[in-house]
Design a protein around this motif. Structure first.
Motif, PDB file in Angstrom:
ATOM      1  N   VAL C  55      10.023   8.914  -5.328  1.00  0.00           N
ATOM      2  CA  VAL C  55      10.570   8.846  -6.521  1.00  0.00           C
ATOM      3  C   VAL C  55      11.165  10.123  -7.038  1.00  0.00           C
ATOM      4  O   VAL C  55      12.380  10.348  -7.447  1.00  0.00           O
ATOM      5  CB  VAL C  55      10.008   7.989  -7.621  1.00  0.00           C
ATOM      6  N   GLU C  56       9.868  10.492  -7.047  1.00  0.00           N
ATOM      7  CA  GLU C  56      10.968  12.182  -7.022  1.00  0.00           C
ATOM      8  C   GLU C  56      11.939  13.467  -6.737  1.00  0.00           C
ATOM      9  O   GLU C  56      12.766  13.533  -7.292  1.00  0.00           O
ATOM     10  CB  GLU C  56       9.421  13.647  -7.436  1.00  0.00           C
ATOM     11  N   LYS C  59      15.014  10.947  -7.932  1.00  0.00           N
ATOM     12  CA  LYS C  59      15.510  11.633  -8.946  1.00  0.00           C
ATOM     13  C   LYS C  59      15.880  12.978  -9.534  1.00  0.00           C
ATOM     14  O   LYS C  59      17.039  13.487 -10.006  1.00  0.00           O
ATOM     15  CB  LYS C  59      14.326  11.676 -10.778  1.00  0.00           C
ATOM     16  N   GLN C  60      15.143  14.375  -8.636  1.00  0.00           N
ATOM     17  CA  GLN C  60      16.136  15.255  -8.121  1.00  0.00           C
ATOM     18  C   GLN C  60      17.611  15.079  -7.636  1.00  0.00           C
ATOM     19  O   GLN C  60      18.296  15.498  -8.484  1.00  0.00           O
ATOM     20  CB  GLN C  60      15.765  16.363  -7.217  1.00  0.00           C
ATOM     21  N   ALA C  96      12.968   3.113 -10.776  1.00  0.00           N
ATOM     22  CA  ALA C  96      12.725   4.159 -11.240  1.00  0.00           C
ATOM     23  C   ALA C  96      13.962   4.764 -11.920  1.00  0.00           C
ATOM     24  O   ALA C  96      14.368   5.756 -12.493  1.00  0.00           O
ATOM     25  CB  ALA C  96      11.766   5.266 -10.547  1.00  0.00           C
TER      26      ALA C  96
END
Lengths: 132, 387, 345
Positions: C55-56, C59-60, C96
């Motif tokens: 997810v991180e 998102k980046q 997300a």
């Protein structure tokens, strides 16, 4: 267990990506989402709005005694975070060293595991905040 | 609406009562109150019982029915009242409205919590339910951590110190020394509090009220009937209640509990009194910071001055305003649902002049302040002698 | 032109030194570290797993390019350390980032190359115009059994790529794969830690497939290795990619930008994606990148990328180097707690 499965699922927009509510009648913003605007009540018109993912620490505490499910994370920090739009929310702080945590410290949202339900149930993911 | 009086009061000792179950606690307190009021059981028309979390803490719900059954008062109506830590205060207020309205002449009001049946972790979770389950408890909040967030902000805004907060616990432990019902009979020092280890910083173990078993009960009648039972009825001069957001983060301020301000102002208005008329107050010191906020919200001190005032001894029994003569939640103990009733009983004993060893002199008006959760519900009562 | 339109990387904050692990098992840390050419490895925090890492990175990647997440038509998450045996991380990522509900996807497993397998899958879907954008993620919180050689290198991290045909930052010129049934590393169902074939993982497994794929792509495209400015080979440790490069007469300078294993460890499905991200962080328009992944079992995916001037538009912090530098050392005890190697909790 998975005892809180529907609750975890129902709140994913808030927990995963900070979706809140805006009342188109008065312009007020709410997080988490609300079904009615407490200010306008019947006149209000509520729509979804994404919250900013950055903010600052409004208050914080280091927790040393945890409820079931959080024991292995002790000690951990919790905070009231004031987002850039002024909305405040309660959150755990992730990856944040003690010496950087203070009122006013800038933080940003990260996506983390919140609870694991004993390793058998559904994993509840959601927001935590990290000091920049 | 007619005037209402307390004509009898009774409570168990507060503490870790390993040999007593939930029902035994309520029977003991209820029997003592009925005895004290000198009423016949058959004259009691209804029961109201405050209890927060008997389900999570003992597995037993349906406390209303349990009360009527085990007090031997079937088949009269019996109602459980829940407002988290303010359950006892709200039970009293609910019973008050029932008598004041004329619906009943005599009612029994109790409060109970049996907290030592489960592990500390399970108690932590059960009490966390007084906050916002979906947005606080779910995200790792503990009940102490919510008050810790208030304490941190209070210290930030007003420059208060952890030592000043500790003074609340030191005073309340001192007061409890002469209360035979108190959980602790042990003087503590500021240093003891400072060295007691963080539970949720800046709050330490001795800033926190303990896990307690206990029950307390009072008998209410209309003022005009009161004299039939006692020569020393205590009149409920005001009864007020207010609400605020369930989640702490939704409050306008972390350094004041608005529901307490509103409830206190409403009570003073009903009574035609002001804070300076009050001689003693039992306030909701579930954590040291809570007593500081309470004495400011009620109006005894200006905002930001409560911590210093406490450290200076101005809330001691012989101070400007005697706060928590019973020892408060901190030292008398905090069986959650019973606390609001215990506060009223301390007011009754003080007004009757029966608070031996901790008696406030020349007392005219007593106030109780019972908070639910982190401040989402607050009940305030003012008492005076009815004789 | 189809290629990478954005990318995002993530490395958890915690590091354990190889010498600290060696000390616990009575080995010479200096010797182990030099042999593997790995100094330290990244460790996910107790509240992280390969899904949170995915997810991180997603998102980046979204944050760098101005892409409406609702236009992401497919999400593939490659991992060998999925938090669920059944229940996809792909749908968690989709939720997300707000890509739901008009999105397909799945979790992929092919040891360390599931991330690049996902890139090939979405590349095909974009090229066939089945979707507008696709996202391929490689993310792992890899685990080696305590006192196993893999424990020195198995690390946490990942990267995500958004593949599309508009505003491409690195054109995917061509790709091919070299796969055979060569089980040099495996984890049976219900087993907690993987097993491996020891020295068997080198010649018949890693080198055969990495070099086989590179040569296959060279023959297909007709390039010369000198044409590339940057080369990324899978880095199970710091040693293997150097030897593969040597075999192909590729100088170390071409590997250096993406040579992250010495300070990150082997992030398995996230390894080549992370290394490619590190290269994209510094690559100039017009430069060419050769990428060859490796997954036990076994297979290698080879890619040829050409960087475009659009790269500058997505060049926004945090870069891989920022994640590498933002670190906190932990000891073996904390590492054992974070990665749940203490069995009584």
């Amino acid at each position: 267990m998975g005892e809180n499965l529907p609750l975890v699922w129902r709140k994913m927009p808030e927990r995963y990506r900070l979706v809140g509510s805006k009342c188109l009648n008065c312009g007020r913003i709410y997080f988490p989402r609300r079904k009615i605007c407490p200010h306008c009540r019947r006149k209000g018109k509520i729509v979804d709005i994404k919250m900013p993912e950055k903010g600052k620490i409004y208050s914080f505490s280091e927790v040393h005694s945890a409820p079931p499910g959080f024991e292995n994370e002790l000690p951990y920090f919790v905070a009231i975070v004031e987002l850039q739009n002024g909305i405040k929310l309660f959150s755990m702080l992730a990856d944040s060293p003690r010496n950087k945590i203070r009122i006013g410290a800038p933080v940003k949202m990260v996506f983390r595991k919140i609870t694991e339900n004993d390793g058998k149930g559904i994993i509840a993911y959601g927001y935590k905040f990290k000091v920049l | 609406m007619r005037d209402v009086a307390i004509v009898g009061a009774g409570m168990t000792k507060f503490g870790e009562l390993w040999d007593k179950s939930l029902r035994e606690l309520v029977v003991e307190a209820g029997a003592k109150a009925i005895e004290d009021a000198n009423v016949e059981g058959r004259d009691i028309e209804a029961i109201f019982g405050g209890c927060m979390a008997s389900g999570a803490l003992t597995g037993q719900e349906h406390v209303g029915a349990l009360l009527a059954d085990h007090l031997g008062l079937n088949p009269i109506p019996s109602t459980r009242v829940e407002s988290a830590c303010a359950s006892g205060g709200l039970a009293l207020r609910t019973a008050y409205t029932a008598v004041a309205s004329g619906m009943y002449d005599i009612v029994a009001v109790g409060g109970v919590e049996k907290m030592t049946e489960v592990s500390t972790a399970d108690v932590t979770r059960a009490l966390g339910g007084a906050g916002d389950q979906e947005w606080e408890l779910f995200n790792g909040a503990t009940f102490p951590s919510l008050y810790a967030l208030m304490a941190r902000r209070y210290m930030f805004e007003y420059g208060a110190t952890e030592e000043q907060l500790a003074a609340v616990a030191v005073k309340n432990h001192h007061n409890a020394m002469s209360n035979p019902y108190a959980q602790y009979h042990r003087e503590i020092t500021i240093k003891d509090v400072m060295n007691s280890g963080y539970i949720a910083s800046p709050l330490k173990l001795l800033d926190c009220s303990p896990i307690t078993d206990g029950s307390a009960a009072v008998i209410l009648t209309s003022m005009d009937k009161a004299k039939e039972y006692t020569s020393k009825p205590i009149k409920i001069r005001a009864s007020a209640q207010a609400s605020d957001s369930l989640a702490l983060s939704d409050r306008k301020s972390l350094t004041s509990i608005n529901a307490a301000r509103v409830a206190a102002q409403s009570a003073f208005k009903q009574a035609g009194l002001s804070p300076k008329d009050i001689g003693m107050a039992e306030v909701h010191d579930c954590f040291s910071i809570a007593e500081i906020l309470a004495i400011e919200d009620i109006g005894f001190f200006k905002r930001g001055e409560g911590a210093r005032a406490t450290a200076e001894g101005r809330t001691a029994i012989d101070g400007e305003i005697a706060v928590n003569t019973s020892g408060g939640l901190k030292a008398c103990g905090h069986p959650v649902g019973a606390t609001g009733i215990k506060q009223a009983i301390e007011a009754v004993w003080q007004l009757r002049g029966e608070a031996s060893g901790r008696q406030v002199k020349d007392l005219e008006y007593a106030l109780t302040h019972n908070v639910g959760g982190s401040g989402a519900s607050v009940v305030v009562h003012i008492f005076e002698r009815g004789y | 032109m189809v290629g990478i339109v954005s990318y995002g990387a993530y490395i958890p904050r915690y590091r354990i030194k190889v010498s600290d692990i060696a000390r616990v098992w009575g080995k010479d840390g200096e010797h182990v570290s030099q042999g593997l050419r790995v100094k330290e490895k990244a460790v996910a925090a107790i509240d992280e797993d390969s899904c949170t890492i995915a997810v991180e990175t997603a998102k980046q990647a979204l944050g760098r390019a101005d892409i409406d997440p609702r236009n992401i038509g497919a999400i593939f998450v490659g991992s060998e350390s999925k938090p669920f045996a059944v229940n996809p991380s792909a749908s968690t990522v989709a939720e997300a980032i707000g890509a739901v509900p008009n999105v397909t996807g799945a979790d992929l497993e092919f040891a360390c190359k599931a991330g690049t397998a996902g890139m090939q899958a979405v590349y095909g879907m974009v090229k066939s115009k089945m979707i507008k954008y696709g996202m391929a993620i490689g993310a792992d919180t890899a685990q080696g059994k305590p006192n196993d050689a893999l424990e020195f290198t198995a690390a946490s991290g990942g990267a995500a790529f958004i593949i599309g045909d508009q505003n491409v930052i690195a054109e995917l010129e061509d790709t091919c794969s070299f796969s055979t049934d060569t089980p040099d590393f495996w984890r049976r169902a219900h087993q907690e830690f993987p097993e491996h074939g020891g020295r068997f993982t080198a010649e018949p497994a890693y080198y055969k497939h990495v070099i086989g794929a590179a040569e296959m792509l060279r023959e297909k495209m007709g390039f010369d290795y000198d044409d590339f400015d940057h080369v990324v080979f899978h880095q199970p440790n710091g040693k293997f990619p150097l030897r593969a490069a040597k075999k192909l007469k590729i100088p170390f300078e071409k590997l250096s930008a993406g040579y992250i294993s010495p300070v990150v460890g082997n992030t398995y499905s996230g390894n080549v994606p992370l290394a490619l991200s590190a290269v994209l962080d510094i690559a100039k328009p017009g430069e060419k990148i050769l990428v060859v992944s490796y997954g036990s079992g076994a297979g290698s995916d080879a890619f040829s990328f050409k960087v475009t001037p659009n790269i500058k538009k997505v060049r926004k912090a945090p870069f891989v180097k920022d994640f590498i530098e933002d670190k906190v050392y932990i000891d073996y005890a904390i590492y054992a707690k974070f990665r749940k190697k203490i069995k009584s909790i």
